[in-house]
Write a protein that holds these residues in place. Structure first.
Motif, mmCIF file in Angstrom:
data_model
loop_
_atom_site.group_PDB
_atom_site.id
_atom_site.type_symbol
_atom_site.label_atom_id
_atom_site.label_comp_id
_atom_site.label_asym_id
_atom_site.label_seq_id
_atom_site.Cartn_x
_atom_site.Cartn_y
_atom_site.Cartn_z
ATOM 1 N N ASP A 85 34.813 32.413 8.247
ATOM 2 C CA ASP A 85 34.398 33.333 9.311
ATOM 3 C C ASP A 85 33.138 32.821 10.002
ATOM 4 O O ASP A 85 33.031 32.862 11.241
ATOM 5 C CB ASP A 85 34.163 34.736 8.751
ATOM 6 N N ALA A 86 32.186 32.342 9.212
ATOM 7 C CA ALA A 86 30.939 31.813 9.784
ATOM 8 C C ALA A 86 31.222 30.592 10.647
ATOM 9 O O ALA A 86 30.640 30.432 11.735
ATOM 10 C CB ALA A 86 29.966 31.457 8.661
ATOM 11 N N TYR A 128 33.997 29.865 12.312
ATOM 12 C CA TYR A 128 34.648 30.232 13.575
ATOM 13 C C TYR A 128 33.692 30.958 14.518
ATOM 14 O O TYR A 128 33.771 30.789 15.737
ATOM 15 C CB TYR A 128 35.899 31.067 13.307
ATOM 16 N N LYS A 129 32.790 31.728 13.974
ATOM 17 C CA LYS A 129 31.809 32.402 14.830
ATOM 18 C C LYS A 129 30.940 31.367 15.547
ATOM 19 O O LYS A 129 30.755 31.422 16.768
ATOM 20 C CB LYS A 129 30.935 33.334 13.999
ATOM 21 N N GLU A 130 30.442 30.393 14.784
ATOM 22 C CA GLU A 130 29.602 29.351 15.385
ATOM 23 C C GLU A 130 30.407 28.469 16.335
ATOM 24 O O GLU A 130 29.944 28.127 17.436
ATOM 25 C CB GLU A 130 28.982 28.484 14.286
ATOM 26 N N GLY A 148 33.097 29.149 18.050
ATOM 27 C CA GLY A 148 33.412 29.848 19.293
ATOM 28 C C GLY A 148 32.235 29.890 20.236
ATOM 29 O O GLY A 148 32.365 29.647 21.443
ATOM 30 N N GLU A 149 31.051 30.180 19.694
ATOM 31 C CA GLU A 149 29.845 30.231 20.538
ATOM 32 C C GLU A 149 29.517 28.855 21.097
ATOM 33 O O GLU A 149 29.152 28.716 22.274
ATOM 34 C CB GLU A 149 28.670 30.776 19.724
ATOM 35 N N GLU A 191 37.436 32.845 23.870
ATOM 36 C CA GLU A 191 37.257 33.728 22.715
ATOM 37 C C GLU A 191 38.605 34.126 22.123
ATOM 38 O O GLU A 191 38.773 34.195 20.895
ATOM 39 C CB GLU A 191 36.452 34.957 23.132
ATOM 40 N N ARG A 238 40.058 33.303 18.280
ATOM 41 C CA ARG A 238 40.605 34.326 17.378
ATOM 42 C C ARG A 238 42.012 33.960 16.919
ATOM 43 O O ARG A 238 42.361 34.123 15.747
ATOM 44 C CB ARG A 238 40.629 35.693 18.083
ATOM 45 N N HIS A 261 41.896 31.009 14.420
ATOM 46 C CA HIS A 261 41.351 31.491 13.149
ATOM 47 C C HIS A 261 42.446 32.194 12.341
ATOM 48 O O HIS A 261 42.601 31.966 11.137
ATOM 49 C CB HIS A 261 40.187 32.445 13.437
#
Length: 676
Positions: free
Chosen positions: A554-555, A557-559, A561-562, A581, A585, A588
């Motif tokens: 999760d971490a 994919y968050k980074e 994506g940003e 975005e 998703r 992921h």
């Protein structure tokens, strides 16, 4: 059958005493409990048995075919009068040590070395390894018979063509090579002559891999390869009927995997018929399960047809397209400029359209290649539709390749380091009496200095992780296709991620940097993990597994994506960020993970799945705005065993890039709106 050459070789000088005891050694690598049949030395044995004047005068010990304790190998061979070793990079040092101990135990034993690892100009090698009595160059069948037949009059050996020796007086002899065998059917088939019957009967728990030749020779002279230099260009052939009977033998013996030793399968018109025959036998009997071949160069149509036949029959995991480089100065430096890049590009497009998976081979550190030219080449292959896999191989020096010449290395400023040979996905097997095999690995050139080599290696791992391991392929393809931003720009953005804002990605970069430095200092090419299957992983796959094991997906994919959104904003204004975005998703949700609990659905405003599939399939793609739900089936094939997931998804999915769940897209019509 007899030939003039064979008749010449059968001059009988050995007195009719007890049989000469012959040992043969061809140590191959083992993979997951599977071992190669010792084909090269079996050819010698069957040739002797067919053409010797009195074959009963030779008693062959069981061939040594896999790595064992050196003391055990010596014990198995100590009763021999003469021992022949077939050597290559994966068995050179253990063969030398077995020979050294044999000679110390039994000074009168005769040691003969052959195979591609014996230098073509071997004086220094022979003087450094006095346990070797004689070296044989190029094809060995006729020469080995001649050596046995004249064993009791070894004064004649220095006149035999294609041998080297250091004589008792210290002088060195290297005779002119023997002409190659033109009619290969002169050489009996070790399969059909029963050469493997005894070894298979004595080792019934082994799973065997077959080595198979349909021809010999290579018309190309790539400087990193010892194939063309060893065979002088001319391609010679085994007879078709013989080959068909050998395929029948593989099926009868239930040999699952066949490795074809031809340098250019598909170079002959008949190779289409051979491929069809193997496919028919598999359909009828279930064997062989797989046939691995090295594609021919330049023959686009036959290369396509033969590989399509093998693919349709399920005989290959993917078609190898071995470009090695797409930079013309580099191709000229490695004498590969006579091989058409257009052939490879066209094959890649055709296979993609026909839903046949391909993977492309590139080599790091080739003479003349720069970081810039290498990265441009990767970008070009991806632009051309290679979204399954690029295999990024490190360059090692083979002794009989032109690249093995010190003058060649000096010309291109090549820097090498001695490195242990490690098999990708190989287990760490530590015998208590063994010697590691080593290679000379290129870790810099004048065109790619040390820092640039590391940067190139990191780019390869990051590209593999994001694109070919499929962790981030959908956003990359979408961003490239819609906004025009290059794949390399996006990948390099990940390589430059700020550690404070993107700590997970920065840690991945730091790990890749550390591994690249380790390789340059003689460390392993792969990452050993005791906790993940006790095997050596490619660095990108190791990160894939580690992110999963540590619950950091999760971490990541968050980074990611940003970071991609920022990169797109900075370099293009043609792609709405909400599309990026959504792509993140979707990707992921699709990555196969162990311990998945329940199926998932992903709601999208655009039909991203259709766009991604069309790009990967080589079709024209337009992004359609439409409310879509992607249903992801994560539970029909659950993985509640982490080690099993590591093996079957990450490891076995390597060549085909099979890391994702199979999704189903449903367009949300007014009738379905309430359902979702």
């Amino acid at each position: 059958m007899s030939t003039p050459h064979a008749e010449e070789a059968t001059v009988q000088t050995m007195p009719p005493t007890k049989p000469l005891v012959v040992g043969l050694v061809q140590i191959n690598n083992s993979f997951s409990g599977q071992n190669y049949l010792p084909y090269s030395v079996a050819l010698l044995q069957t040739y002797v048995k067919k053409f010797a004047a009195r074959p009963e005068l030779y008693r062959f010990l069981p061939s040594l075919y896999k790595r064992v304790r050196i003391a055990d190998a010596v014990e198995a061979l100590k009763d021999a009068d003469i021992v022949g070793f077939s050597t290559y990079v994966w068995n050179g040092r253990i063969s030398l040590e077995i020979a050294r101990r044999l000679k110390a135990l039994k000074p009168g034993i005769v040691i003969i070395f052959g195979g591609p690892h014996v230098p073509d100009q071997p004086e220094a090698f022979m003087r450094a390894n006095r346990q070797i009595d004689l070296a044989v160059h190029n094809e060995g069948e006729r020469t080995f018979l001649k050596l046995l037949e004249t064993f009791h009059d070894r004064s004649t050996w220095e006149a035999i063509p294609g041998v080297s020796m250091v004589k008792a007086d210290g002088s060195f002899v290297r005779t002119k090579n023997l002409d190659r065998v033109r009619d290969l059917d002169e050489i009996p088939s070790p399969f059909l002559e029963g050469a493997f019957d005894e070894i298979m009967a004595a080792n019934q728990t082994e799973s065997w891999i077959g080595l198979w030749e349909t021809n010999r020779g290579c018309p190309f002279r790539c400087t990193f390869c010892d194939w063309g230099s060893a065979t002088a260009g001319k391609v010679t052939k085994f007879g078709e009927e013989r080959l068909y009977r050998e395929v029948d033998w593989f099926a009868e013996k239930k040999i699952e995997y066949i490795f074809c030793c031809d340098a250019n399968f598909g170079i002959q018109k008949r190779d289409v018929d051979i491929a069809n025959y193997v496919a028919d036998v598999k359909q009828t009997t279930g064997y062989p399960v797989a046939l691995s071949v090295q594609n021919t160069k330049n023959a686009t149509e036959r290369a396509y047809e033969t590989q399509k036949i093998l693919s349709d029959a399920g005989l290959n995991k993917g078609v190898a397209l071995s470009m090695q480089s797409v930079d013309m100065p580099t191709l000229e430096a490695i004498k590969r400029d006579n091989i058409s890049l257009g052939t490879y590009m066209e094959l890649q497009r055709r296979f993609t359209r026909d839903k046949v998976e391909t993977y492309s081979d590139l080599i790091l550190g080739l003479p003349g290649e720069t970081y810039e030219s290498f990265v441009r080449g990767v970008d070009l292959l991806m632009e051309n539709g290679q979204h399954n896999r690029i295999q990024f191989n490190n360059l090692s020096i083979l002794p009989n390749a032109e690249m093995g010449d010190p003058a060649y290395q000096a010309k291109y400023g090549m820097v090498t380091v001695e490195s242990k040979i490690i098999n990708i996905h190989g287990e760490r097997i530590e015998l208590d009496d063994d010697v590691p095999e080593v290679q000379d690995l290129v870790i810099a050139t004048a065109a790619t200095p040390l820092d640039d080599w590391r940067r190139t290696r990191i780019f390869c791992w990051m590209t593999a992780l994001l694109h070919f391991d499929k962790l981030f392929q959908i956003p990359l393809i979408l961003a490239h296709g819609i906004s025009g931003i290059s794949y390399r720009d996006m990948i390099e953005a990940f390589m430059a991620a700020d550690a404070k804002r993107f700590p997970t990605i920065a840690q991945i970069n730091a790990f890749f940097e550390s591994e690249a430095r380790s390789i340059q200092q003689g460390g392993s090419e792969y990452v050993f993990s005791k906790e993940y299957l006790n095997i050596f992983w490619p660095a990108d796959e190791y990160i894939f597994v580690k992110l999963t094991a540590e619950g950091r997906f999760d971490a990541f994919y968050k980074e990611a994506g940003e970071l991609l959104s920022e990169t797109v904003r900075a370099r293009s204004d043609g792609l709405p960020i909400e599309i990026v975005e959504e792509a993140v998703r979707l990707n992921h949700a699709l990555v196969h993970q162990p311990f998945a609990k329940g199926d998932v659905t992903v709601k999208l405003s655009y039909d991203l799945l259709d766009y991604w599939n069309k790009v990967r399939g080589g079709e024209p793609a337009l992004l359609r705005k439409a409310p879509i739900v992607v249903e992801v089936d994560r539970t029909s094939r659950p993985y509640d065993d982490f080690q099993k997931w590591c093996r079957e998804i990450v490891w076995w999915g390597n060549k085909k890039g099979a890391y994702l769940y199979s999704p189903r897209a449903v367009e949300i019509t007014p009738e379905l709106a309430g359902h979702y």
